[in-house]
Motif scaffolding. Structure first.
Motif, mmCIF file in Angstrom:
data_model
loop_
_atom_site.group_PDB
_atom_site.id
_atom_site.type_symbol
_atom_site.label_atom_id
_atom_site.label_comp_id
_atom_site.label_asym_id
_atom_site.label_seq_id
_atom_site.Cartn_x
_atom_site.Cartn_y
_atom_site.Cartn_z
ATOM 1 N N ILE A 178 1.169 -37.154 -61.040
ATOM 2 C CA ILE A 178 2.007 -36.871 -59.937
ATOM 3 C C ILE A 178 3.505 -36.342 -60.784
ATOM 4 N N GLU A 179 3.714 -36.875 -62.022
ATOM 5 C CA GLU A 179 4.954 -36.490 -62.721
ATOM 6 C C GLU A 179 5.081 -34.972 -62.939
ATOM 7 N N PHE A 180 3.803 -34.117 -63.071
ATOM 8 C CA PHE A 180 3.591 -33.104 -63.330
ATOM 9 C C PHE A 180 4.012 -32.288 -62.014
ATOM 10 N N TRP A 181 3.515 -32.658 -60.835
ATOM 11 C CA TRP A 181 3.833 -32.089 -59.465
ATOM 12 C C TRP A 181 5.183 -32.273 -59.105
ATOM 13 N N ARG A 182 5.850 -33.522 -59.303
ATOM 14 C CA ARG A 182 7.274 -33.700 -58.961
ATOM 15 C C ARG A 182 8.244 -32.869 -59.758
ATOM 16 N N GLN A 183 7.881 -32.568 -60.968
ATOM 17 C CA GLN A 183 8.796 -31.955 -61.771
ATOM 18 C C GLN A 183 8.675 -30.321 -61.173
ATOM 19 N N ILE A 184 7.604 -29.841 -60.996
ATOM 20 C CA ILE A 184 7.318 -28.430 -60.173
ATOM 21 C C ILE A 184 8.380 -28.390 -58.906
ATOM 22 N N LYS A 185 8.013 -29.467 -58.095
ATOM 23 C CA LYS A 185 8.827 -29.676 -56.947
ATOM 24 C C LYS A 185 10.306 -29.305 -57.174
ATOM 25 N N ALA A 186 10.966 -30.277 -58.203
ATOM 26 C CA ALA A 186 12.307 -30.435 -58.535
ATOM 27 C C ALA A 186 12.764 -28.936 -59.026
ATOM 28 N N GLU A 187 11.976 -28.346 -59.826
ATOM 29 C CA GLU A 187 12.381 -26.955 -60.208
ATOM 30 C C GLU A 187 12.457 -25.925 -59.092
ATOM 31 N N LEU A 188 11.363 -26.099 -58.199
ATOM 32 C CA LEU A 188 11.530 -25.200 -57.160
ATOM 33 C C LEU A 188 12.790 -25.450 -56.272
ATOM 34 N N LEU A 189 13.177 -26.577 -56.170
ATOM 35 C CA LEU A 189 14.349 -26.830 -55.305
ATOM 36 C C LEU A 189 15.621 -26.373 -55.950
ATOM 37 N N GLN A 190 15.528 -26.456 -57.221
ATOM 38 C CA GLN A 190 16.855 -25.827 -58.064
ATOM 39 C C GLN A 190 16.742 -24.322 -58.014
ATOM 40 N N GLN A 191 15.690 -23.683 -57.946
ATOM 41 C CA GLN A 191 15.749 -22.411 -57.951
ATOM 42 C C GLN A 191 15.851 -21.933 -56.346
ATOM 43 N N ARG A 192 15.360 -22.569 -55.294
ATOM 44 C CA ARG A 192 15.431 -22.175 -54.096
ATOM 45 C C ARG A 192 15.594 -23.462 -53.202
ATOM 46 N N PRO A 193 17.196 -23.494 -53.120
ATOM 47 C CA PRO A 193 17.597 -24.947 -52.519
ATOM 48 C C PRO A 193 17.203 -24.557 -50.895
ATOM 49 N N ASP A 194 17.034 -23.471 -50.261
ATOM 50 C CA ASP A 194 16.657 -23.181 -48.905
ATOM 51 C C ASP A 194 15.193 -23.747 -48.503
ATOM 52 N N LEU A 195 14.426 -24.095 -49.754
ATOM 53 C CA LEU A 195 13.002 -24.810 -49.368
ATOM 54 C C LEU A 195 13.277 -26.180 -48.870
ATOM 55 N N HIS A 196 14.457 -26.858 -49.196
ATOM 56 C CA HIS A 196 14.789 -28.058 -48.543
ATOM 57 C C HIS A 196 14.563 -28.198 -47.061
ATOM 58 N N ASN A 197 14.495 -27.092 -46.303
ATOM 59 C CA ASN A 197 14.670 -26.910 -44.999
ATOM 60 C C ASN A 197 12.919 -26.511 -44.517
ATOM 61 N N ASP A 198 12.134 -26.742 -45.245
ATOM 62 C CA ASP A 198 10.784 -26.562 -44.839
ATOM 63 C C ASP A 198 9.934 -27.254 -45.773
ATOM 64 N N MET A 199 9.465 -28.498 -45.393
ATOM 65 C CA MET A 199 8.536 -29.132 -46.086
ATOM 66 C C MET A 199 7.142 -28.726 -46.446
ATOM 67 N N GLY A 200 6.743 -27.741 -45.395
ATOM 68 C CA GLY A 200 5.511 -27.236 -45.478
ATOM 69 C C GLY A 200 5.424 -26.143 -46.352
ATOM 70 N N GLU A 201 6.453 -25.316 -46.432
ATOM 71 C CA GLU A 201 6.527 -23.990 -47.374
ATOM 72 C C GLU A 201 6.773 -24.561 -48.990
ATOM 73 N N LEU A 202 7.556 -25.712 -48.822
ATOM 74 C CA LEU A 202 7.978 -26.291 -50.313
ATOM 75 C C LEU A 202 6.654 -26.900 -50.953
ATOM 76 N N ARG A 203 5.699 -27.627 -49.893
ATOM 77 C CA ARG A 203 4.369 -28.085 -50.712
ATOM 78 C C ARG A 203 3.481 -26.806 -50.909
ATOM 79 N N ARG A 204 3.448 -25.685 -50.262
ATOM 80 C CA ARG A 204 2.580 -24.650 -50.660
ATOM 81 C C ARG A 204 3.115 -23.991 -51.823
ATOM 82 N N GLN A 205 4.197 -23.703 -52.061
ATOM 83 C CA GLN A 205 5.027 -23.222 -53.232
ATOM 84 C C GLN A 205 4.614 -24.111 -54.481
ATOM 85 N N GLN A 206 4.877 -25.473 -54.184
ATOM 86 C CA GLN A 206 4.495 -26.383 -55.383
ATOM 87 C C GLN A 206 3.069 -26.142 -55.760
ATOM 88 N N LEU A 207 2.199 -26.338 -54.655
ATOM 89 C CA LEU A 207 0.870 -26.053 -54.896
ATOM 90 C C LEU A 207 0.328 -24.746 -55.852
#
Length: 240
Positions: free
Chosen positions: A51-80
């Protein structure tokens, strides 16, 4: 019930969903675990990553694209997508795996039913006045058994920023066609729900289904119009 501000007549209700009508934390924990097991089984190259691997990817995505905070579905898709790519999946296999995993998680995330007492309350309220849902999440209202009580549901997205932004509140008010001051929004988050509703001109009721309610322990310094001890107290408010 604690009334902090005078209440105006209420002619419509808007509801937050997660942690207001049900405790969402345990649902998300279960869904995350189910997704991890699914990935390890269906896509073996992910098996060495927890799970930590996936959490790190999520954290990096949000740092790179703060706008993803607004769309949990798109954030999940990009994380995957990013995680599967890191595990060696490419091309059509990567695109298919991302979609399959996303669909699996979404099904798991909505794999529960709202308590019958809450459904009964929503039914009683919906017979008295219109209800809308305003959520930062992406739960499937049909699957959890409450879609029929709401005349509309607004999910945060890239085009509709999440609460406390007023975008979804404004859209709900336009749908209802009544003054904002006559709409009471019910939610668990003092910042997202209460401050967001007040900024949009709504009245606001605070109720949390996932934790003890002590307003002094909450992170935002804003007062709702009313603090509910039980959701059923809404019937008193709309009957007045």
């Amino acid at each position: 019930m604690i009334i902090y501000r005078p209440l105006q007549p209420i002619t419509a209700l808007s509801f937050d969903l997660d942690d207001t009508l049900y405790n969402n934390h345990r649902i998300m924990v279960r869904a995350e675990r189910a997704l991890l097991d699914f990935l390890h089984l269906e896509y073996p190259d992910t098996a060495t990553h927890g799970i930590e691997f996936w959490r790190q990817i999520k954290a990096e995505l949000l740092q790179q694209r703060p706008d993803l905070h607004n769309d949990m579905g798109e954030l999940r898709r990009q994380q995957l997508y990013q995680g599967l790519h890191s595990c060696g999946y490419r091309s059509e296999t990567l695109a298919t795996a991302t979609q399959v995993a996303f669909d699996y998680f979404y099904a798991q995330r909505s794999d529960f039913k709202v308590d019958q007492s809450v459904c009964s309350l929503l039914d009683k309220l919906a017979q008295k006045l219109p209800l809308v849902a305003i959520t930062n999440g992406n739960v499937n209202l049909e699957k959890i058994g409450i879609a029929g009580y709401f005349s509309a549901c607004y999910h945060a997205s890239m085009k509709q920023p999440m609460k406390p932004h007023t975008c979804m509140f404004n859209a709900a008010q336009q749908h209802l066609g009544i003054p904002t001051r006559q709409i009471l929004h019910i939610g668990d988050g003092l910042r997202n729900d209460i401050a967001g509703a007040l900024n949009a001109g709504y009245q606001a009721a605070w109720f949390a289904a996932n934790r003890p309610m002590s307003i002094s322990d909450e992170p935002a310094g804003v007062l709702p119009h009313v603090q509910l001890d039980r959701l059923e107290e809404l019937l008193q408010l709309v009957n007045n």
